[in-house]
Write an enzyme that holds these catalytic residues in place. Sequence first.
Site, short mmCIF file in Angstrom:
data_model
loop_
_atom_site.label_atom_id
_atom_site.label_comp_id
_atom_site.label_asym_id
_atom_site.label_seq_id
_atom_site.Cartn_x
_atom_site.Cartn_y
_atom_site.Cartn_z
N HIS A 152 0.87 -1.18 0.00
CA HIS A 152 0.00 0.00 0.00
C HIS A 152 0.90 1.23 0.00
O HIS A 152 1.74 1.40 0.89
CB HIS A 152 -0.92 0.03 1.22
CG HIS A 152 -1.89 1.18 1.17
ND1 HIS A 152 -3.17 1.06 0.64
CD2 HIS A 152 -1.76 2.48 1.55
CE1 HIS A 152 -3.78 2.23 0.70
NE2 HIS A 152 -2.94 3.10 1.25
N CYS A 153 0.73 2.08 -0.99
CA CYS A 153 1.61 3.24 -1.16
C CYS A 153 0.88 4.51 -0.74
O CYS A 153 -0.13 4.88 -1.34
CB CYS A 153 2.07 3.34 -2.62
SG CYS A 153 3.20 4.71 -2.93
N VAL A 154 1.41 5.19 0.28
CA VAL A 154 0.78 6.42 0.74
C VAL A 154 0.92 7.54 -0.28
O VAL A 154 0.12 8.48 -0.31
CB VAL A 154 1.36 6.88 2.10
CG1 VAL A 154 1.05 5.87 3.19
CG2 VAL A 154 2.87 7.10 1.99
#
Length: 303
Positions: A152-154
């Site tokens: 999951h990439c912020v």
Amino acid sequence: MAWNVFKFCTGLKVIGSVMIVVVLAVVGVSYYAVIIFNYAPHLIKGGSEAAIALIVVILFHVLLLMLLWCYFTVIFTDPGGVPQSWWPSPIEDLENQTTPLASTVSPPSGLNVPMVAQGPLVRYCRKCSHFKPPRCHHCSVCKRCVLKMDHHCVWVVNCVGARNYKFFLLFLLYTFLETTLVTAALLPQFIVFLSDADVEVVHPGILATIFLAFVLNLAFALSVLGFLIMHISLVAGNTTTIEAYEKKVSARWRYDLGPKKNFEQVFGTWKLYWLLPMYAEEDLRKMTVLHGLDYPLRPELDS
């Protein structure tokens, strides 16, 4: 009472929204420092420096266009969720999986699981209440299972998975190229800024903008380069970040079909589309792997 650290993952969505503003702010600062202040005036004045200025201006805009195209494509493309109708295939011999990637959970009693798929390696997500396809993982931020989840990439406020992994890699590539170009373009000004040489009087705010743009782009270029190198090695071995972390054996990865086929599973077979955040219609139609539910095994295992 033990703390559930995954409760804090929800806050990553808020942070991600801030990150989009940060990215756009860096783009704005870089645009002002490189184009408006430095190279556009040289291009307008003409002379010996106009040719170099024209090259920088064109490259800057082309790379910026590709960067933003890939960036927003990653943000707005669903990485892939598990269809409610998906069911472990009777022809998929899960019991031959010699390197399970995660602790498996037995499905609830009463579910009619196909006999071939029964066993300790059938993966069932109790949070989503459905079976997990191969290479699927549950995201605590998105609160759902993601197909071939990488992480999951912020920075993109989204999961990176089967259906947007290529776009994420292209975003990294164009970010590295753009930030490297900006760093190189501002390097002469940065050297002058640090030296004691006599220069024409420039407003302190402009000097601060140039300094900030140079430092930010240099930092991004170096950090993104590290991510690029890591993901190139992952693509070459047909592995995700999660799988690379969870693998416990040194044996060749069961999905590793060789560098060429591994690359095509991410970027497609049409070379014309390799550097664009899209796929050819033929690839989407023929390559089921691009939809995230079916992955071929190495020939010696696919029997």
